[in-house]
Structure formats: structure tokens, C-alpha cells
Enzyme design. Structure first.
Site, PDB file in Angstrom:
ATOM      1  N   ASP A  62      24.676  14.206   4.142  1.00  0.00           N
ATOM      2  CA  ASP A  62      24.658  13.075   5.081  1.00  0.00           C
ATOM      3  C   ASP A  62      26.032  12.908   5.744  1.00  0.00           C
ATOM      4  O   ASP A  62      26.138  12.679   6.953  1.00  0.00           O
ATOM      5  CB  ASP A  62      24.182  11.782   4.392  1.00  0.00           C
ATOM      6  CG  ASP A  62      24.850  11.516   3.050  1.00  0.00           C
ATOM      7  OD1 ASP A  62      25.546  12.411   2.523  1.00  0.00           O
ATOM      8  OD2 ASP A  62      24.685  10.401   2.519  1.00  0.00           O
TER       9      ASP A  62
ATOM     10  N   ASP B 259      18.563  23.997   8.116  1.00  0.00           N
ATOM     11  CA  ASP B 259      17.663  23.882   9.266  1.00  0.00           C
ATOM     12  C   ASP B 259      18.107  22.704  10.127  1.00  0.00           C
ATOM     13  O   ASP B 259      18.263  22.824  11.349  1.00  0.00           O
ATOM     14  CB  ASP B 259      16.224  23.680   8.769  1.00  0.00           C
ATOM     15  CG  ASP B 259      15.249  23.503   9.915  1.00  0.00           C
ATOM     16  OD1 ASP B 259      15.340  24.284  10.887  1.00  0.00           O
ATOM     17  OD2 ASP B 259      14.416  22.582   9.856  1.00  0.00           O
TER      18      ASP B 259
HETATM   19  C1  IPM Z   1      14.295  27.557  12.503  1.00  0.00           C
HETATM   20  C2  IPM Z   1      12.967  26.911  12.763  1.00  0.00           C
HETATM   21  C3  IPM Z   1      12.007  27.292  11.653  1.00  0.00           C
HETATM   22  C4  IPM Z   1      12.570  26.765  10.350  1.00  0.00           C
HETATM   23  C5  IPM Z   1      10.558  26.813  11.848  1.00  0.00           C
HETATM   24  C6  IPM Z   1       9.996  27.274  13.165  1.00  0.00           C
HETATM   25  C7  IPM Z   1       9.664  27.219  10.700  1.00  0.00           C
HETATM   26  O1  IPM Z   1      13.100  25.522  12.878  1.00  0.00           O
HETATM   27  O2  IPM Z   1      14.357  28.804  12.484  1.00  0.00           O
HETATM   28  O3  IPM Z   1      15.279  26.856  12.308  1.00  0.00           O
HETATM   29  O4  IPM Z   1      12.371  25.595  10.018  1.00  0.00           O
HETATM   30  O5  IPM Z   1      13.202  27.542   9.651  1.00  0.00           O
HETATM   31 MG    MG Z   2      15.070  24.859  12.790  1.00  0.00          MG
END
Ligand code: IPM
Ligand code: MG
Length: 352
Positions: free
Chosen positions: A221, A245
Site C-alpha cells: 500500500d 499486476d
Molecule cells: C497483465 C494482465 C493479465 C494479468 C491478465 C490479462 C490476465 O493484466 O499481463 O498484467 O493479470 O496478469
Molecule cells: Mg495487468
């Protein structure tokens, strides 16, 4: 020398942007006397439509047999709006990561002087920011046990990491930091999560083997906040699958250059190189999408995938020249003529 490159164009703007990267790689081949052999295979929604599987076995075999994979983008709105769809394009991406053992996703975040005005942040905060997010890509909550209760009113996902998974991604991150400014930030939620405490423990054990690297720890965070407040303080940031992500999307957008950012996914088998942005279905087939993130992914492919550093640098140089000279697509053109996707690709290949 001959290099085999698997080409997975995918969905949306994928095909048209990958075509430009291929043009540029072919020009690199002519200039430096390499023979790049491109072989295409299906992935994503287009693979579901044609063969019912977003990462068909044939595609996997081609990737395994290649020296590197150039990837476009996947995703189609018809699946996004259907939570009950039994096969989804994203499953293809996750299957590819798992089967190729792509445990590290490397996303460099850098600013381009001519695009700074597009940043949502003040210029003085972001100008010169240059860091890398190293995201664990084949473990954690994305691949943990999951389920749904019989009455469907409960659902769960599990965030689990084992020592081997953590050690290999940390090793890669330490090595990456050693090649850059020698600062590594481990991002976790160790004040709450047991899996994060394992990450910290292992990082603390490994630290002394890298005496030149300044190692620090940050809760996720807090990291989300500091990326916005002081983006220039970071060098290499390493974190788990889901945190990575989220943070890598946040990081990519502060530079104002989302259309320019490449990425690499590396691990056990063949590495995959792809732009950070998505499949932008609204622009598909219109020849207006910005091909530069894919072209710069081709540069990463040369450098990290094939160990061709001068060739990679030649691509980066011609890309910055295209921006200096206004040879760019509509999304980054300011008060100047916008060029088509294919015109930018032709220009880059020609000037290389
Ligand atoms: C990324 C994308 C993917 C993930 C999705 C499309 C599954 O957001 O490559 O960051 O979450 O890894
Ligand atoms: Mg992503």
C-alpha cells in the site's frame, strides 16, 4: 546467424502492431546480417474462435522450439462482458506463462521527454523516473487453490509461495539491480500475510550475498503511494504476482507513455516479449494504433532473448528519432501530423 522467432499476434490491434515490429526486426537482420525466421501461431480470442483453445498445443510446441516469442495482445470485449464464458482469452495467457515457466515479468518504466506532458503527474515529479518492476508471474494467488461453495455463496483464492519460487525471482531481481543502479525494493504485505513474511525472510537471507545492492522493504500500500509521490526514488522493485499486476499498471501510466512501454517474461523455457498495453479493440483494423511499445519489445527480445545488445540499441535509437521528428501515431502527436501504424513501421525500418 539464424534465429527462430515465434509470432503470436493475438487479438485486437495485436496483428497490426506486431507486423511493424517484424518489419523493424527484418531491417535489423539486413543491417547486422542475422536471419530471423518468423513463424506465426494462434493465441487468445482468435484461437478460441478458430480452434476452441486460447493457447493450443501447436502454439506451445512452436514457442518451445523457438529462440524467442514476440507477442501482440489478447482480449476481446465479448468475453469481458460474459462472466459465465467457459473459455476466456486470458486463460491462454496464464497457460502460456505456466507451461513456458515464465516466472519473471520485467516491466521497465521510463519517461520520454516528448511525452512528459501526457503524464497525470507534475513534470518535476516524474521527469527522469527510470525503474523496473519485476513481477513474479507463475505463482501466488493467480495459481493457488481456488473454489466455490456448493450453494455458490462463498468463493476463495489462495496466495501461496514456496521457497524455490521466491528464491528464483529474488535472484533474478538482485541480478537485475546489479546491472542497474544497485537498489532493490522488495514489495509485500508482510504486516498481514504469511506468504509475504516468507518473501522477506528469504530476501534477508539472500541480501548478504549481494553486498553491493542496497536492499529495502516496503508494504504494497505504501509502495502504491510512493510510486505516485516519488517515482524517481525507485530502481528495481520486486513483488508477487497480484501486487505486481497492480503496481506495474500504476507505474506504467505515470510516465504518460503507456503506448511505448515494452515488457519481457522470462524463466525456464523460451522468453516472451510483448507491449504492456492491451488489445485496444476499438482501434483494431484501423491502422491507427501506436506500434512503438511492440517495436521496443522487439528491442528487449534482441537484448534479453538473443543477447544482441547493439542491435537492440539500434532499435531504441531509431524509435527516439521517430519521436523527435514527429513520425508518430495520433495518440502521441501534438499539433502535428499523425501517421498511420504502418507508416511508422515503414519509416523505422527504412531509417534503421
Ligand atoms: C497483465 C494482465 C493479465 C494479468 C491478465 C490479462 C490476465 O493484466 O499481463 O498484467 O493479470 O496478469
Ligand atoms: Mg495487468
Amino acid at each position: 546467424m539464424e534465429y527462430k522467432i515465434a509470432v503470436l499476434k493475438g487479438d485486437g490491434i495485436g496483428p497490426e502492431i506486431v507486423d511493424q515490429a517484424i518489419k523493424v526486426l527484418e531491417a535489423v537482420g539486413r543491417k547486422f546480417q542475422h536471419d530471423f525466421v518468423f513463424t506465426e501461431a494462434l493465441t487468445g480470442a482468435s484461437a478460441i474462435d478458430q480452434v476452441g483453445d486460447p493457447y493450443p498445443e501447436e502454439t506451445h510446441q512452436l514457442c518451445m522450439d523457438s529462440d524467442a516469442v514476440l507477442f501482440g495482445s489478447i482480449g476481446d470485449p465479448k468475453y469481458d462482458n460474459d462472466p459465465k464464458a467457459s473459455v476466456r482469452p486470458e486463460q491462454g495467457l496464464l497457460a502460456m506463462r505456466k507451461k513456458l515457466g515464465l516466472y519473471a515479468n520485467i516491466r521497465p518504466v521510463s519517461t520520454f521527454p516528448s511525452l512528459i506532458h501526457k503524464s497525470p503527474l507534475r513534470k518535476d515529479l516524474v521527469e527522469g523516473a527510470d525503474f523496473v518492476v519485476v513481477r513474479e508471474l507463475t505463482g501466488g494467488i493467480y495459481f493457488g487453490e481456488r473454489g466455490r461453495s456448493e450453494d455458490l455463496n462463498k468463493a476463495f483464492d489462495t496466495m501461496m509461495y514456496n521457497r524455490e519460487e521466491v528464491e528464483r525471482i529474488l535472484k533474478l531481481a538482485f541480478d537485475y539491480a546489479a546491472k542497474r543502479n544497485k537498489r532493490l525494493t522488495v514489495v509485500d504485505k508482510a504486516n498481514v500475510l504469511a506468504s509475504s513474511r516468507l518473501w522477506r525472510e528469504i530476501a534477508q537471507e539472500m541480501g548478504p550475498a549481494y553486498p553491493d545492492i542496497e536492499l529495502d522493504y516496503m508494504f504494497v500500500d505504501n509502495a502504491a503511494m510512493q510510486i505516485i509521490q516519488w517515482p524517481k526514488k525507485f530502481d528495481v522493485m520486486v513483488t508477487g504476482n497480484m501486487f505486481g499486476d497492480i503496481l506495474s499498471d500504476e507505474a506504467s501510466v505515470i510516465t504518460g507513455s503507456l503506448g511505448l512501454l515494452p515488457s519481457a517474461s522470462m524463466g525456464i523455457h523460451t522468453s516472451v516479449f510483448e507491449p504492456i498495453h492491451g488489445s485496444y479493440p476499438q482501434a483494431a483494423g484501423k491502422n491507427i494504433a501506436n506500434p512503438l511499445a511492440t517495436v521496443l519489445s522487439a528491442a528487449m527480445l534482441l537484448e534479453l532473448g538473443l543477447d544482441l545488445k547493439d542491435e537492440a540499441e539500434a532499435i531504441r535509437l531509431v524509435v527516439s528519432r521517430s519521436m523527435d521528428e514527429g513520425m508518430v501515431t495520433a495518440d502521441i502527436a501534438v499539433d502535428q501530423k499523425a501517421y498511420k501504424t504502418s507508416e511508422v513501421g515503414d519509416w523505422l525500418a527504412d531509417k534503421l
